[in-house]
Design a protein around this motif. Structure first.
Motif, PDB file in Angstrom:
ATOM      1  N   ARG A   1       0.633  -1.237   0.026  1.00 17.40           N
ATOM      2  CA  ARG A   1      -0.087  -0.113  -0.119  1.00 17.40           C
ATOM      3  C   ARG A   1       0.934   1.125   0.019  1.00 17.40           C
ATOM      4  NH1 ARG A   1      -3.363   0.374   4.984  1.00 17.40           N
ATOM      5  NH2 ARG A   1      -1.232  -0.217   6.000  1.00 17.40           N
ATOM      6  N   VAL A   2       0.174   2.481  -0.320  1.00 16.07           N
ATOM      7  CA  VAL A   2       0.986   3.643  -0.435  1.00 16.07           C
ATOM      8  C   VAL A   2       1.563   4.106   1.077  1.00 16.07           C
ATOM      9  CG1 VAL A   2       0.769   6.253  -0.531  1.00 16.07           C
ATOM     10  CG2 VAL A   2      -0.053   4.634  -2.422  1.00 16.07           C
ATOM     11  N   ALA A   3       0.791   3.623   1.984  1.00 13.22           N
ATOM     12  CA  ALA A   3       0.765   3.831   3.358  1.00 13.22           C
ATOM     13  C   ALA A   3       1.947   3.046   3.686  1.00 13.22           C
ATOM     14  CB  ALA A   3      -0.359   3.603   4.431  1.00 13.22           C
ATOM     15  N   ASP A   4       2.083   1.846   3.334  1.00  8.75           N
ATOM     16  CA  ASP A   4       3.242   0.910   3.826  1.00  8.75           C
ATOM     17  C   ASP A   4       4.838   1.482   3.298  1.00  8.75           C
ATOM     18  OD1 ASP A   4       1.545  -0.876   4.984  1.00  8.75           O
ATOM     19  OD2 ASP A   4       0.977  -1.688   3.205  1.00  8.75           O
ATOM     20  N   MET A   5       4.480   2.110   1.698  1.00 10.33           N
ATOM     21  CA  MET A   5       5.595   2.639   1.222  1.00 10.33           C
ATOM     22  C   MET A   5       6.209   3.966   2.140  1.00 10.33           C
ATOM     23  SD  MET A   5       4.145   2.704  -2.617  1.00 10.33           S
ATOM     24  CE  MET A   5       5.651   3.554  -3.490  1.00 10.33           C
ATOM     25  N   LEU A   6       5.328   4.896   2.542  1.00  7.60           N
ATOM     26  CA  LEU A   6       5.713   5.829   3.375  1.00  7.60           C
ATOM     27  C   LEU A   6       6.441   5.482   4.646  1.00  7.60           C
ATOM     28  CD1 LEU A   6       2.855   8.369   2.257  1.00  7.60           C
ATOM     29  CD2 LEU A   6       5.260   8.142   1.256  1.00  7.60           C
ATOM     30  N   ASP A   7       5.666   4.485   5.378  1.00  7.87           N
ATOM     31  CA  ASP A   7       6.110   3.869   6.472  1.00  7.87           C
ATOM     32  C   ASP A   7       7.790   3.524   6.283  1.00  7.87           C
ATOM     33  OD1 ASP A   7       3.769   4.291   7.671  1.00  7.87           O
ATOM     34  OD2 ASP A   7       3.269   2.559   7.770  1.00  7.87           O
ATOM     35  N   ALA A   8       7.919   2.800   5.188  1.00  5.52           N
ATOM     36  CA  ALA A   8       9.333   2.327   4.846  1.00  5.52           C
ATOM     37  C   ALA A   8      10.294   3.315   4.649  1.00  5.52           C
ATOM     38  CB  ALA A   8       9.299   1.287   3.456  1.00  5.52           C
ATOM     39  N   LEU A   9       9.666   4.381   3.768  1.00  7.17           N
ATOM     40  CA  LEU A   9      10.218   5.812   3.639  1.00  7.17           C
ATOM     41  C   LEU A   9      10.942   6.403   4.962  1.00  7.17           C
ATOM     42  CD1 LEU A   9      11.480   7.757   1.708  1.00  7.17           C
ATOM     43  CD2 LEU A   9       9.509   9.007   1.742  1.00  7.17           C
ATOM     44  N   GLU A  10       9.895   6.376   5.841  1.00  6.49           N
ATOM     45  CA  GLU A  10      10.145   6.873   7.197  1.00  6.49           C
ATOM     46  C   GLU A  10      11.373   6.050   7.968  1.00  6.49           C
ATOM     47  OE1 GLU A  10       8.087   8.297  11.392  1.00  6.49           O
ATOM     48  OE2 GLU A  10       7.009   7.943   9.700  1.00  6.49           O
ATOM     49  N   GLU A  11      11.243   4.869   7.845  1.00  6.70           N
ATOM     50  CA  GLU A  11      12.119   3.871   8.559  1.00  6.70           C
ATOM     51  C   GLU A  11      13.395   3.957   7.780  1.00  6.70           C
ATOM     52  OE1 GLU A  11      13.230  -0.977   8.110  1.00  6.70           O
ATOM     53  OE2 GLU A  11      11.132  -0.404   7.997  1.00  6.70           O
ATOM     54  N   VAL A  12      13.655   4.124   6.685  1.00  8.59           N
ATOM     55  CA  VAL A  12      15.125   4.353   6.167  1.00  8.59           C
ATOM     56  C   VAL A  12      15.720   5.665   6.061  1.00  8.59           C
ATOM     57  CG1 VAL A  12      15.988   4.230   3.917  1.00  8.59           C
ATOM     58  CG2 VAL A  12      14.573   2.529   4.437  1.00  8.59           C
ATOM     59  N   ALA A  13      14.765   6.536   6.041  1.00  9.87           N
ATOM     60  CA  ALA A  13      15.175   8.231   5.808  1.00  9.87           C
ATOM     61  C   ALA A  13      14.750   9.087   6.804  1.00  9.87           C
ATOM     62  CB  ALA A  13      14.915   8.721   4.305  1.00  9.87           C
ATOM     63  N   GLY A  14      13.719   8.653   7.719  1.00  7.07           N
ATOM     64  CA  GLY A  14      13.287   9.603   8.815  1.00  7.07           C
ATOM     65  C   GLY A  14      11.831  10.316   8.358  1.00  7.07           C
ATOM     66  N   SER A  15      11.686  10.722   9.625  1.00  8.87           N
ATOM     67  CA  SER A  15      10.218  11.394   9.443  1.00  8.87           C
ATOM     68  C   SER A  15       9.988  12.841   8.633  1.00  8.87           C
ATOM     69  CB  SER A  15       9.637  11.644  11.026  1.00  8.87           C
ATOM     70  OG  SER A  15      10.526  12.479  11.673  1.00  8.87           O
ATOM     71  N   GLN A  16      11.329  13.548   8.801  1.00 11.01           N
ATOM     72  CA  GLN A  16      11.230  14.619   8.091  1.00 11.01           C
ATOM     73  C   GLN A  16      11.212  14.508   6.343  1.00 11.01           C
ATOM     74  OE1 GLN A  16      14.930  16.548   9.614  1.00 11.01           O
ATOM     75  NE2 GLN A  16      13.674  18.052  10.593  1.00 11.01           N
TER      76      GLN A  16
END
Length: 338
Positions: A258-273
């Motif tokens: 899901r798009v939400a899962d993609m963004l969760d992974a982005l935060e995991e790898v690169a951070g919330s900012q």
């Protein structure tokens, strides 16, 4: 061994070319010559390899000259993408249907003149599937799901699958169609694909740029990394007809996400900012196209060939970051995480 890659100047085509050149052989045969055709020249590193010959121009204009050449193998990747085909119907017909027919007929003419029967892998797409009011829509599509494309692009891909199967039945070539999942993360500027935002919502934030997501966070779609896509194309090429075991079109492996899962992974790898640089701005045209695409896919036949999807989307992001760091523009592409 002489190979042809149509669309060889594009992202997947160039990556496939690099992989083949690094291997040095395909299906147990040494690669002596690699011809890359595209409307733009391939990257400089490919042009520097003495085994590579580049030809620039539309495939439709180049196809007649191919009748005079013996190709042992062909990877047919060139096409207009989904968004382009919806906006320009004639462009889609020329770039996808007319060009494929011209290529197949050039190969057929050479075979009829005594040349080798070339093996051809066609890059089809998960876009051949779509909802049909007469049947329950499974959402997650399998190799045996009835194709029902809901876009011109998907229709073109399905028609080319059938053409390639018939040319193979007649003995003009040895064809097979690999249905690609959405390949992400693609580098560089956005293209005209309706699926382009799946890369954009990762690529742009990593570069420190705000990215608009045109669909809801709950939208799910089958994804594949660039390296797995290339591995899939090569494995489908190397498979025997007996190993393919039936119809000549098959799904490549997918990570259903899901798009939400993609963004969760982005935060995991690169951070919330970095994640915060993604803004939801619905685009009804894109959302309408995506709504008629599968939410996921399975690939049992590809699994029997030894292919498997990524375990998690964070791995796909890490692959993109590693690729960027190996490229000349690393500082710009990863500005958001410097």
């Amino acid at each position: 061994m002489k190979l042809l890659i149509t669309g060889g100047g594009g992202f997947v085509g160039a990556r496939l070319a690099r992989t083949l050149l690094a291997r040095g052989q395909l299906a147990g045969r040494t690669i002596d010559r690699l011809v890359l055709t595209d409307i733009t020249p391939p990257p400089a590193d490919l042009l520097a390899d003495t085994r590579v010959e580049a030809r620039t121009g539309t495939l439709l204009s180049q196809a007649p000259a191919l009748q005079g050449e013996d190709f042992d193998g062909v990877f047919h990747l060139a096409s207009a993408v989904s968004g382009e085909c919806e906006l320009d119907f004639e462009l889609g017909l020329r770039s996808n249907l007319d060009s494929t027919r011209a290529l197949l007929d050039a190969l057929r003419a050479r075979t009829a003149a005594g040349g080798p029967v070339p093996r051809l892998v066609f890059s089809s797409s998960v876009a051949v599937f779509g909802p049909d009011p007469a049947f329950a829509w499974p959402g997650i599509v399998a190799d045996d799901t009835l194709p029902a494309p809901q876009t011109s692009y998907g229709t073109h891909k399905l028609m080319c699958e059938y053409l390639i199967a018939d040319y193979t039945r007649k003995g003009f070539l040895d064809g097979r169609s690999a249905r690609l999942m959405t390949v992400t993360v693609r580098p560089g500027r956005p293209n005209g694909a309706a699926s382009g935002f799946f890369s954009g919502i990762i690529r742009e934030p990593l570069a420190g740029i705000v990215s608009a997501c045109p669909v809801d966070a709950g939208v799910s779609h089958p994804m594949s990394s660039p390296s797995q896509t290339v591995d899939g194309l090569i494995r489908v090429y190397e498979a025997t007809r007996e190993q393919l075991g039936g119809r000549l079109a098959l799904n490549l492996p997918a990570l259903n996400v899901r798009v939400a899962d993609m963004l969760d992974a982005l935060e995991e790898v690169a951070g919330s900012q970095v994640r915060a640089l993604v803004r939801f701005e619905r685009d009804e045209r894109i959302a309408g196209i995506v709504a008629n695409w599968p939410s996921g896919a399975t690939a049992a036949r590809a699994a029997r060939l030894g292919l498997a999807p990524c375990r998690q989307f964070a791995d796909i992001i890490r692959e993109y970051i590693a690729d960027c760091r190996a490229a000349p523009n690393a500082a710009q592409a990863l500005k958001g995480i410097q």
